[in-house]
Design a protein around this motif. Sequence first.
Motif, PDB file in Angstrom:
ATOM      1  N   VAL A 226      45.983  43.133  54.244  1.00  0.00           N
ATOM      2  CA  VAL A 226      45.520  42.675  55.557  1.00  0.00           C
ATOM      3  C   VAL A 226      46.728  42.633  56.488  1.00  0.00           C
ATOM      4  O   VAL A 226      47.648  41.847  56.295  1.00  0.00           O
ATOM      5  CB  VAL A 226      44.866  41.286  55.469  1.00  0.00           C
ATOM      6  CG1 VAL A 226      44.458  40.804  56.856  1.00  0.00           C
ATOM      7  CG2 VAL A 226      43.654  41.325  54.544  1.00  0.00           C
ATOM      8  N   GLY A 227      46.745  43.489  57.478  1.00  0.00           N
ATOM      9  CA  GLY A 227      47.886  43.537  58.390  1.00  0.00           C
ATOM     10  C   GLY A 227      47.713  44.638  59.414  1.00  0.00           C
ATOM     11  O   GLY A 227      46.636  45.221  59.557  1.00  0.00           O
ATOM     12  N   THR A 228      48.786  44.947  60.099  1.00  0.00           N
ATOM     13  CA  THR A 228      48.727  45.929  61.179  1.00  0.00           C
ATOM     14  C   THR A 228      48.674  47.348  60.625  1.00  0.00           C
ATOM     15  O   THR A 228      49.193  47.640  59.548  1.00  0.00           O
ATOM     16  CB  THR A 228      49.956  45.789  62.097  1.00  0.00           C
ATOM     17  OG1 THR A 228      51.149  45.938  61.308  1.00  0.00           O
ATOM     18  CG2 THR A 228      49.968  44.418  62.759  1.00  0.00           C
TER      19      THR A 228
ATOM     20  N   THR B 127      38.060  32.424  36.996  1.00  0.00           N
ATOM     21  CA  THR B 127      39.288  32.602  37.778  1.00  0.00           C
ATOM     22  C   THR B 127      39.537  34.071  38.065  1.00  0.00           C
ATOM     23  O   THR B 127      39.892  34.455  39.191  1.00  0.00           O
ATOM     24  CB  THR B 127      40.492  32.003  37.030  1.00  0.00           C
ATOM     25  OG1 THR B 127      40.251  30.618  36.779  1.00  0.00           O
ATOM     26  CG2 THR B 127      41.766  32.147  37.849  1.00  0.00           C
ATOM     27  N   TYR B 128      39.348  34.912  37.055  1.00  0.00           N
ATOM     28  CA  TYR B 128      39.576  36.342  37.259  1.00  0.00           C
ATOM     29  C   TYR B 128      38.575  36.906  38.269  1.00  0.00           C
ATOM     30  O   TYR B 128      38.943  37.732  39.120  1.00  0.00           O
ATOM     31  CB  TYR B 128      39.479  37.091  35.935  1.00  0.00           C
ATOM     32  CG  TYR B 128      39.908  38.543  36.039  1.00  0.00           C
ATOM     33  CD1 TYR B 128      41.255  38.891  36.008  1.00  0.00           C
ATOM     34  CD2 TYR B 128      38.972  39.553  36.212  1.00  0.00           C
ATOM     35  CE1 TYR B 128      41.657  40.217  36.126  1.00  0.00           C
ATOM     36  CE2 TYR B 128      39.359  40.878  36.330  1.00  0.00           C
ATOM     37  CZ  TYR B 128      40.701  41.196  36.287  1.00  0.00           C
ATOM     38  OH  TYR B 128      41.093  42.514  36.409  1.00  0.00           O
TER      39      TYR B 128
ATOM     40  N   ARG C  88      39.198  38.475  45.858  1.00  0.00           N
ATOM     41  CA  ARG C  88      40.295  38.425  46.828  1.00  0.00           C
ATOM     42  C   ARG C  88      41.019  39.767  46.930  1.00  0.00           C
ATOM     43  O   ARG C  88      41.663  40.058  47.937  1.00  0.00           O
ATOM     44  CB  ARG C  88      41.287  37.322  46.423  1.00  0.00           C
ATOM     45  CG  ARG C  88      42.387  37.069  47.442  1.00  0.00           C
ATOM     46  CD  ARG C  88      43.194  35.829  47.112  1.00  0.00           C
ATOM     47  NE  ARG C  88      44.167  35.556  48.156  1.00  0.00           N
ATOM     48  CZ  ARG C  88      45.489  35.634  47.986  1.00  0.00           C
ATOM     49  NH1 ARG C  88      45.980  35.933  46.804  1.00  0.00           N
ATOM     50  NH2 ARG C  88      46.310  35.370  48.979  1.00  0.00           N
ATOM     51  N   SER C  89      40.907  40.597  45.878  1.00  0.00           N
ATOM     52  CA  SER C  89      41.646  41.860  45.823  1.00  0.00           C
ATOM     53  C   SER C  89      40.827  43.057  46.280  1.00  0.00           C
ATOM     54  O   SER C  89      41.386  44.145  46.448  1.00  0.00           O
ATOM     55  CB  SER C  89      42.125  42.110  44.380  1.00  0.00           C
ATOM     56  OG  SER C  89      42.866  41.019  43.881  1.00  0.00           O
TER      57      SER C  89
ATOM     58  N   ALA D  63      46.287  45.638  44.658  1.00  0.00           N
ATOM     59  CA  ALA D  63      46.128  44.220  44.974  1.00  0.00           C
ATOM     60  C   ALA D  63      45.861  43.403  43.719  1.00  0.00           C
ATOM     61  O   ALA D  63      46.363  42.285  43.570  1.00  0.00           O
ATOM     62  CB  ALA D  63      44.983  44.041  45.968  1.00  0.00           C
ATOM     63  N   LEU D  64      45.094  43.950  42.793  1.00  0.00           N
ATOM     64  CA  LEU D  64      44.758  43.224  41.571  1.00  0.00           C
ATOM     65  C   LEU D  64      45.998  42.982  40.721  1.00  0.00           C
ATOM     66  O   LEU D  64      46.183  41.895  40.155  1.00  0.00           O
ATOM     67  CB  LEU D  64      43.711  44.012  40.785  1.00  0.00           C
ATOM     68  CG  LEU D  64      42.853  43.260  39.772  1.00  0.00           C
ATOM     69  CD1 LEU D  64      42.216  42.032  40.381  1.00  0.00           C
ATOM     70  CD2 LEU D  64      41.791  44.199  39.202  1.00  0.00           C
TER      71      LEU D  64
END
Length: 657
Positions: A224-226, A475-476, A482-483, A494-495
Amino acid sequence: MCGICGVVDVSGAGRANLGMVQRMCAAIRHRGPDGDGFYAPSGDQNVALGMRRLSIIDIAGSDQPLYNEDRTIALVFNGEIYNYKELRRELRSKAHAFRTDGDGETIIHLYEEYGFKLFDHLRGMYGFALWDTQRKRLLVAVDHIGMKPLYLWEHGGLLHFASEVKAFNETAELNLDVLDTYLSFGYMIGADTLFKGVQRLPAGHYLVAENGTTRIEEHWRFGVGTAIDLRADDEQGWITRARDLLTESVNLHMRSDVPVGLFLSGGVDSASVLALMRPQAESIETFTVGYDAKTPDNELIHARKIAAHFHTTHHERVINAEDWWNGFQRYVYHHDEPNPNPPAVSLMLLAEETAKRVKVVLTGLGGDELFGGYMAHAAIPQILRAQNSWGRMLRGFAQPLLRLERYYPMMKRYRGIGALPTYLPRLTQSLLPRDEGLRRLQSFDGLVLTDTLRGELYGANLQAAWDAAHHKETTYAGIVDRSLAPDAYNFAQALVINTWLAGNALLNCDKVTMAHSLEARVPFFDPVLLNFAARVPSAIRMQRNKYVLREAMRPLLPAFALARPKQPFGTPILNWFRADLAERIQAVLLDDGAGIRDLFERPALETLLRAHFDGSAPQVEVVFRLLTLETWLKTFTKERVPVSRSCQRCLRSCKHR
């Protein structure tokens, strides 16, 4: 660079006191031997902050706590803000006045200027606590990727935080609900720890305590960014930009008022950092660890060649089984959380030698995570494709394949079928639902622990906790959510960052270096570089192992460094566990006073160890996880594993006792 800690009375009852924080600081003195500092306002008994300082920048002038102009904001800070010079210029232009020449004070003024958006401006590694007296607000934060951990313990309305768990010496009680997660992965995923009631503040998050409540918010997420102003098909443009950003990051990471060295392996990652350091320093000291035993790929030889090419002052720490065993005992103490990572023990011994010569080292950690260097970066997309095509139709074959896993250790001994344990788990993972298949891939389930072995080895209480909590599964699943990314390769990247990196590699880097008051810096994890890496098109990134990095560094590295294939950082631990250390390991795990007796079935444990040490079914990873757990129990808990009253009644009557 420091260690920080503190207490806030969330209930407002005024029970925070300086003596409590002083005791916490004493427990982490090794993180900052150069001095200490405390904040405990006489008019407010609801907060007390403390720190131990390792002086790196503005050695004489940046003693902590740090304050704003009217001393309504106080800060204790661990880490480095590498773009602090640029931030100071910007903040001065907005009429902020600085009292020091250091980097930490920028955090205070960014908070005044931008509030909770301050994190968008930071390029560095940090764990900090900021007290806003006007709002009666505590802000506790860790950096975007989690290079500087912070632990949280809320008890009876008091919120404690610290750089290391050992500052909470009252909390040494096993969290049985999460033990299966540790045994499965070899490290903890998510925020929970094996210390009951203690959590790690997740990477890229901050905690706010105010108005009688606490909340945790996210301030950074990988991917997540530019956007990057390059066309997807401009391969050379991406490669050139990678080299430019790496150069900028290394230059920023070399900002220091003390000499900076480098942990040098024989791989392309640390060699790249060295190549970019070379124009900035007249002399560089490099440090490598190796072994006096035969290993398949000796890092010492390759590191010597790279050091000679760049004319560094090179140092080596060569260790044997006895060195490693003695270091392992100290490693468990300094790591806080049990983490069976053989190279991390070796790195701690190297840090011990390195700290005699420099206070700061750069490392090559992160090249794999940024540029697709791990097996999982290719395997995860492959499994997703298989699950979505033929895997669903053949799902009924998953359970028969899972039942074969118990025989994998024995299969490895035989020609012809010895390779099956390498291939069958991948097939099984393709037949399972998405989250379960990926979780088994990342934890090497089947290759290390199996459901059959759990059923035989786990005692009644551990089995019941595993069945009730489902910690690793839930949790996983949260980490997967989130990934998630539209591109399967970005999802895999990401993972890996949100599991292996956050729960293992970065914690190791922090703990083993700070054990000897040594600051380790990681140029690959500059947030600008991370944002770039998340946007390199997978068609370019995944051509070959770390393709973009290798091509970016081709003009600066010797051919022999680029030609060397990806190699794990190996140790001779397999042979040591079978020979040199075998008697000691068995003595620890089979001791009548061992804490794990309350956790595992003694006959099953004896069978596992006997099969491992006679070579009929070697399971070095399982043995190492059990050894680390038992050493951790002896280090951080009392004679036996504390359990609840209901569990104690169960133990007295249980036939498995």
